[in-house]
Design a protein around this motif. Structure first.
Motif, PDB file in Angstrom:
ATOM      1  N   GLU A 114      79.871  37.642   7.899  1.00 40.12           N
ATOM      2  CA  GLU A 114      81.040  36.852   7.560  1.00 40.12           C
ATOM      3  C   GLU A 114      81.686  36.269   8.833  1.00 40.12           C
ATOM      4  N   TRP A 115      82.868  35.710   8.653  1.00 42.14           N
ATOM      5  CA  TRP A 115      83.692  35.047   9.670  1.00 42.14           C
ATOM      6  C   TRP A 115      83.229  33.621   9.904  1.00 42.14           C
ATOM      7  N   LEU A 116      81.958  33.413  10.277  1.00 45.15           N
ATOM      8  CA  LEU A 116      81.411  32.068  10.427  1.00 45.15           C
ATOM      9  C   LEU A 116      80.293  31.865   9.412  1.00 45.15           C
ATOM     10  N   PRO A 117      80.198  30.688   8.790  1.00 44.25           N
ATOM     11  CA  PRO A 117      79.057  30.415   7.916  1.00 44.25           C
ATOM     12  C   PRO A 117      77.772  30.321   8.734  1.00 44.25           C
ATOM     13  N   LEU A 118      76.654  30.676   8.113  1.00 45.69           N
ATOM     14  CA  LEU A 118      75.360  30.645   8.780  1.00 45.69           C
ATOM     15  C   LEU A 118      74.578  29.418   8.321  1.00 45.69           C
ATOM     16  N   ASN A 119      73.974  28.694   9.271  1.00 45.70           N
ATOM     17  CA  ASN A 119      73.054  27.634   8.872  1.00 45.70           C
ATOM     18  C   ASN A 119      71.722  28.252   8.462  1.00 45.70           C
ATOM     19  N   SER A 120      70.784  27.441   8.006  1.00 48.09           N
ATOM     20  CA  SER A 120      69.540  27.979   7.439  1.00 48.09           C
ATOM     21  C   SER A 120      68.747  28.780   8.461  1.00 48.09           C
ATOM     22  N   ASP A 121      68.710  28.323   9.717  1.00 52.56           N
ATOM     23  CA  ASP A 121      67.970  29.065  10.740  1.00 52.56           C
ATOM     24  C   ASP A 121      68.641  30.405  11.030  1.00 52.56           C
ATOM     25  N   GLU A 122      69.965  30.426  11.043  1.00 56.58           N
ATOM     26  CA  GLU A 122      70.679  31.675  11.282  1.00 56.58           C
ATOM     27  C   GLU A 122      70.503  32.655  10.129  1.00 56.58           C
ATOM     28  N   GLN A 123      70.462  32.147   8.915  1.00 55.91           N
ATOM     29  CA  GLN A 123      70.191  33.004   7.758  1.00 55.91           C
ATOM     30  C   GLN A 123      68.840  33.699   7.910  1.00 55.91           C
ATOM     31  N   LEU A 124      67.832  32.917   8.275  1.00 57.89           N
ATOM     32  CA  LEU A 124      66.488  33.486   8.419  1.00 57.89           C
ATOM     33  C   LEU A 124      66.423  34.481   9.565  1.00 57.89           C
ATOM     34  N   SER A 125      67.129  34.191  10.644  1.00 61.95           N
ATOM     35  CA  SER A 125      67.136  35.096  11.794  1.00 61.95           C
ATOM     36  C   SER A 125      67.756  36.442  11.426  1.00 61.95           C
ATOM     37  N   PHE A 126      68.889  36.393  10.734  1.00 62.03           N
ATOM     38  CA  PHE A 126      69.540  37.632  10.319  1.00 62.03           C
ATOM     39  C   PHE A 126      68.646  38.430   9.373  1.00 62.03           C
ATOM     40  N   LEU A 127      68.125  37.770   8.351  1.00 66.53           N
ATOM     41  CA  LEU A 127      67.302  38.470   7.363  1.00 66.53           C
ATOM     42  C   LEU A 127      66.048  39.054   8.001  1.00 66.53           C
ATOM     43  N   ALA A 128      65.435  38.315   8.927  1.00 62.42           N
ATOM     44  CA  ALA A 128      64.231  38.825   9.584  1.00 62.42           C
ATOM     45  C   ALA A 128      64.523  40.127  10.324  1.00 62.42           C
ATOM     46  N   GLU A 129      65.657  40.192  11.007  1.00 62.14           N
ATOM     47  CA  GLU A 129      66.002  41.394  11.776  1.00 62.14           C
ATOM     48  C   GLU A 129      66.270  42.590  10.869  1.00 62.14           C
ATOM     49  N   PRO A 153      70.396  28.172  -5.652  1.00 58.89           N
ATOM     50  CA  PRO A 153      69.079  28.579  -6.139  1.00 58.89           C
ATOM     51  C   PRO A 153      67.933  28.171  -5.224  1.00 58.89           C
ATOM     52  N   SER A 154      67.997  26.988  -4.645  1.00 61.40           N
ATOM     53  CA  SER A 154      66.929  26.578  -3.735  1.00 61.40           C
ATOM     54  C   SER A 154      66.922  27.423  -2.465  1.00 61.40           C
ATOM     55  N   ASP A 155      68.104  27.876  -2.022  1.00 65.47           N
ATOM     56  CA  ASP A 155      68.157  28.788  -0.874  1.00 65.47           C
ATOM     57  C   ASP A 155      67.477  30.113  -1.194  1.00 65.47           C
ATOM     58  N   PHE A 156      67.709  30.626  -2.403  1.00 65.28           N
ATOM     59  CA  PHE A 156      67.075  31.883  -2.791  1.00 65.28           C
ATOM     60  C   PHE A 156      65.557  31.757  -2.769  1.00 65.28           C
ATOM     61  N   LYS A 157      65.044  30.627  -3.239  1.00 59.79           N
ATOM     62  CA  LYS A 157      63.593  30.426  -3.218  1.00 59.79           C
ATOM     63  C   LYS A 157      63.081  30.344  -1.783  1.00 59.79           C
ATOM     64  N   ARG A 158      63.823  29.646  -0.933  1.00 63.34           N
ATOM     65  CA  ARG A 158      63.414  29.496   0.462  1.00 63.34           C
ATOM     66  C   ARG A 158      63.314  30.845   1.152  1.00 63.34           C
ATOM     67  N   ILE A 159      64.310  31.708   0.958  1.00 70.46           N
ATOM     68  CA  ILE A 159      64.269  32.993   1.659  1.00 70.46           C
ATOM     69  C   ILE A 159      63.306  33.974   0.991  1.00 70.46           C
ATOM     70  N   SER A 160      63.152  33.885  -0.331  1.00 71.29           N
ATOM     71  CA  SER A 160      62.219  34.806  -0.988  1.00 71.29           C
ATOM     72  C   SER A 160      60.773  34.447  -0.644  1.00 71.29           C
ATOM     73  N   LEU A 166      62.205  41.158   0.483  1.00 68.06           N
ATOM     74  CA  LEU A 166      63.464  40.912  -0.211  1.00 68.06           C
ATOM     75  C   LEU A 166      63.151  40.879  -1.703  1.00 68.06           C
ATOM     76  N   ILE A 167      63.562  41.922  -2.410  1.00 64.28           N
ATOM     77  CA  ILE A 167      63.110  42.079  -3.796  1.00 64.28           C
ATOM     78  C   ILE A 167      64.124  41.626  -4.823  1.00 64.28           C
ATOM     79  N   GLY A 168      65.389  41.484  -4.439  1.00 69.88           N
ATOM     80  CA  GLY A 168      66.393  41.154  -5.439  1.00 69.88           C
ATOM     81  C   GLY A 168      67.617  40.512  -4.834  1.00 69.88           C
ATOM     82  N   ILE A 169      68.418  39.903  -5.712  1.00 65.56           N
ATOM     83  CA  ILE A 169      69.684  39.309  -5.307  1.00 65.56           C
ATOM     84  C   ILE A 169      70.753  39.679  -6.323  1.00 65.56           C
ATOM     85  N   LYS A 170      71.948  39.895  -5.815  1.00 64.19           N
ATOM     86  CA  LYS A 170      73.120  40.088  -6.662  1.00 64.19           C
ATOM     87  C   LYS A 170      73.982  38.847  -6.507  1.00 64.19           C
TER      88      LYS A 170
END
Length: 310
Positions: A114-129, A153-160, A166-170
């Motif tokens: 939180e605090w700052l929004p993440l762009n798509s590359d930052e999302q992937l970097s966080f999830l990878a770690e 929904p398209s973001d969920f497909k991109r990261i999945s 990553l098996i699920g989303i709430k």
């Protein structure tokens, strides 16, 4: 304990609540009582450190103690559990996974930082770690609508597509257009929708279950409703409409008055009177008062009598 997959992550999961004493400390005796009670219900499992467990307002030693207690109880009873490792800080979230991985949960739950929004590359970097840190334990992403980074929904497909671990989303879910987009996603994720919208989510061919606010009222009743939905969707929708009626009359006015989601979840938990956990929130947040619990209980008993009989 075997880990979860997108295929068997289903059904009703209930959050533990964080019992707070008048001196602002955690009441670990009440917390153990909660866990003992929940692990004797018919739900699929429990999870720690969701919103109702105030994951954002704990010391790290408290976080460790909560999850060590849950793991000990659940392993002894062979009851499924997930550990919420969320935090506003990505570093702390990763460290929470590192420290509790040995507790062998069936999955970890995380949120994006939180605090700052993440762009798509930052999302992937966080999830990878965090996914690498959790391996081989799978990960579930909690993506609330109030998050700084709102995923589509398209973001969920991109990261999945990128992260099979990553098996699920709430998610908060949406209208018919959102469900149509989620059906197109075809990303293989187990989608979990809000508890009071579960029948609609299943009817739309998207949801597999819920990390359920409705289970806070009565875990066994929520599980019974899930089974009704699977067997008879029309009856499931009828019960959902009753639940929505209760929310509109008893919960929405409190949300409009400024009570937080955590305060409202703890209110739902307090309605049954089955636990010594009070609706108090940890400073500086404010929970509902006792007279509000009593007034809301009367509304719930009138509209949802079955939730007080199962």
């Amino acid at each position: 304990m075997k880990h979860l997959s997108s295929n068997n992550l289903i059904g009703i999961w209930c959050s533990i609540q964080l019992p707070i004493l008048a001196d602002n400390s955690i009441d670990f005796n009440s917390l153990k009582e909660e866990m003992d009670m929940l692990t004797n219900t018919s739900i699929q499992g429990i999870y720690s450190n969701g919103t109702a467990a105030e994951f954002y307002n704990q010391t790290e030693s408290e976080f460790d103690g909560i999850n060590e207690m849950m793991a000990d109880i659940c392993h002894k009873k062979r009851f499924p559990f997930q550990i919420g490792a969320s935090h506003m800080s990505p570093i702390i979230s990763r460290e929470r996974i590192r420290r509790t991985k040995a507790l062998n949960p069936k999955a970890f739950q995380i949120t994006l930082p939180e605090w700052l929004p993440l762009n798509s590359d930052e999302q992937l970097s966080f999830l990878a770690e965090v996914i690498e840190e959790a391996d081989p334990i799978p990960v579930v992403l909690y993506s609330p609508g109030h998050s700084k980074t709102v995923l589509t929904p398209s973001d969920f497909k991109r990261i999945s597509d990128r992260f099979p671990q990553l098996i699920g989303i709430k998610v908060g879910a949406g209208g018919l257009e959102w469900y149509a987009e989620m059906r197109k996603m075809n990303g293989g994720l187990a989608v979990f929708v809000p508890g009071h919208r579960l029948a609609t989510g299943i009817k739309e061919g998207v949801a597999k279950g819920s990390y359920s606010n409705v289970a806070c009222i009565n875990p066994n009743a929520a599980q019974k409703w899930f089974e009704i939905i699977i067997d008879n969707i029309d009856e499931g929708i009828r019960i959902e409409n009753q639940i929505l009626h209760f929310f509109e009359e008893g919960i929405v006015p409190l949300a409009r008055a400024g009570y937080s989601d955590a305060a409202l979840d703890k209110l739902l938990w307090a309605l049954s009177g089955r636990s010594t956990t009070s609706p108090r929130l940890r400073w500086p947040y404010i929970g509902v008062r006792d007279h509000v619990v009593e007034d809301t209980r009367k509304i719930a008993q009138r509209i949802l009598p079955d939730f007080f009989q199962v």
